[in-house]
Enzyme design. Structure first.
Site, mmCIF file in Angstrom:
data_model
loop_
_atom_site.group_PDB
_atom_site.id
_atom_site.type_symbol
_atom_site.label_atom_id
_atom_site.label_comp_id
_atom_site.label_asym_id
_atom_site.label_seq_id
_atom_site.Cartn_x
_atom_site.Cartn_y
_atom_site.Cartn_z
ATOM 1 C CG HIS A 89 45.701 44.946 51.741
ATOM 2 N ND1 HIS A 89 45.349 44.941 53.143
ATOM 3 C CD2 HIS A 89 45.102 43.881 50.865
ATOM 4 C CE1 HIS A 89 44.512 43.528 53.262
ATOM 5 N NE2 HIS A 89 44.417 43.110 51.971
ATOM 6 C CD GLU A 143 41.919 49.290 39.859
ATOM 7 O OE1 GLU A 143 42.668 49.348 40.677
ATOM 8 O OE2 GLU A 143 42.069 47.770 38.951
#
Length: 449
Positions: A21, A349
């Site tokens: 987070h 990613e």
């Protein structure tokens, strides 16, 4: 003629103290700082949380949430996620209010508060202090749409005992009950994390003026457009590590491997594989006979015997590390396959790096992310979970050398190009960030919220 000194907008970022987070919120902050915004990042810092991505970034400050009854970073009670969440809900509001007041007293009044999900107490504090508010949704827009349609009864959701049930939501493929069942909406109404989602999203239109999402338009265009009829969604992703970051101690080893030959295996910061599954992964990597980089956290590594680990690394020409800069490793030209739990940070990613996937989803949004990776984006295959040596070895072979391997690579490369275009000057995500900056800059000039 007298000149007016521009008023610098000041954004306060409030994160849940989990690395998955913290990272996207810090990365958003880095992009805001690059556009001239003063950024202050805060969280109830606990041991093990890394903040080094933003060290030395002009206009980016870190202020630990502290004071009152807040635990110190090394408090052992931070280990239990439920205890941590209950504690922050009780002690966090006063600490956040005190921080906002300290910033104003120091001549840095906060213009806007941005909180990620699972900090349901932060936005009410900002509202009570008359501050504009935004939310950073750190998962996919698809999941945001699922939760929103469920909480606002915009689509009929199947019961958990309906084995063939599915849900149809505008902008999404039909989602089967097996893909929905791990989500928080199907947990007990007493579940704390479910309650947080309900609090965050149940009245999101009243709570925030902006919902920033870690995605990009070319990836989830239909979903963003459909949900945008209900929620002020702004895609600002993928939120990635800085280009200057190196892949730590892995770089030299990766440099010595052939292009697109390495299998990266990483299951994030929370997934804990059992002793049998960990051993199966080791055997699969040894049997695949390819160079591999296995990110194996210490608590998982302790489940393997030294003989099993030694056999895997010797026969499989592999390297085992407790942690790495995953995005930078994925961006290295030696990596040709990513075995992942399909958390959204890892998914984003991998797509931004153009690396094909072996999907091994576990819980929460991971099965939905896997569905998109395999069935919609078509950049990899799904391996049965829990992992067995044979299923994982066959999945790796299919992605790297099977009949569809070239197609997986081409489609992954295309998404990489689109992700980079979104982040470039004038791209869709860059424009989203700039629009947010323009609006909060106007608020700073007018001195209002």
């Amino acid at each position: 003629m007298p000149t007016t000194t521009p008023v610098q907008p000041h954004v306060l970022l409030v994160a849940t103290p989990f690395q998955s987070h913290v990272n996207p919120l810090m990365r958003l902050g880095r992009r805001l700082a690059a556009k001239g915004v003063l950024v202050t990042f805060t969280t109830a810092l606990r041991a093990g949380i890394r903040l080094d991505e933003v060290s030395g970034v002009d206009g980016f400050r870190v202020e630990r949430l502290r004071g009152g009854d807040l635990w110190e970073p090394d408090d052992p009670r931070f280990v239990d996620a439920n205890d941590m969440a209950r504690h922050l809900s009780a002690a966090g509001p006063a600490a956040l209010e005190a921080l906002i007041r300290r910033e104003a007293a120091a001549g840095r009044p906060v213009t806007c508060v941005v909180a990620n999900a699972f900090v349901p107490w932060a936005l009410p504090v900002a509202a009570d202090m008359g501050l504009p508010r935004a939310m950073l949704w750190i998962q996919s827009c698809a999941l945001l749409s699922v939760y929103y349609h469920y909480l606002h009864a915009l689509a009929p959701f199947p019961d958990t005992d309906d084995a063939t049930g599915s849900v149809a939501i505008p902008g999404l493929p039909d989602l089967a009950i097996d893909e929905l069942r791990p989500l928080l909406i199907y947990t007990s109404s007493q579940d704390m994390w479910r309650q947080m989602v309900v609090t965050d999203l149940g009245s999101v239109r009243e709570k925030v003026s902006w919902v920033l999402v870690n995605t990009f338009d070319a990836l989830e265009h239909e979903t963003i457009a459909a949900l945008g009829e209900h929620v002020p969604v702004i895609p600002v992703g993928p939120l990635l590590e800085p280009e200057t970051a190196e892949a730590d101690g892995c770089t030299a080893w990766l440099d010595a491997q052939p292009p697109r030959s390495v299998v990266l295996v990483a299951f994030g910061s929370l997934v804990k594989t059992g002793d049998e599954e960990t051993a199966e992964i080791a055997e699969a990597l040894a049997g695949a006979d390819r160079p591999f980089l296995w990110v194996l956290r210490d608590e998982n590594r302790a489940l393997l015997s030294k003989d099993t680990l030694a056999a895997a690394t010797s026969r499989g020409r592999g390297k085992v590390v407790p942690w790495c800069r995953q995005a930078r490793v994925l961006a290295h030209g030696a990596v040709g396959c990513f075995v992942t739990h399909c958390g959204w940070n890892s998914t984003a990613e991998a797509l931004a790096a153009g690396v094909p996937i072996v999907a091994c989803p576990r819980w929460s949004d991971q099965r939905i992310n896997a569905k998109f990776l395999v069935d919609v984006y078509r950049v990899g295959v799904r391996s049965p979970t829990p992992v067995t040596r044979e299923s994982l070895r066959l999945s790796i072979d299919e992605v790297m050398a099977g009949p569809e391997a070239e197609g997986f690579g081409l489609r992954a490369a295309s998404l990489k190009k689109r992700a980079r275009a979104a982040l470039a000057d004038g791209g869709s995500s860059d424009n989203g960030v700039q629009a947010f900056v323009d609006q909060i800059s106007e608020l700073a000039r007018s001195g209002g919220g």
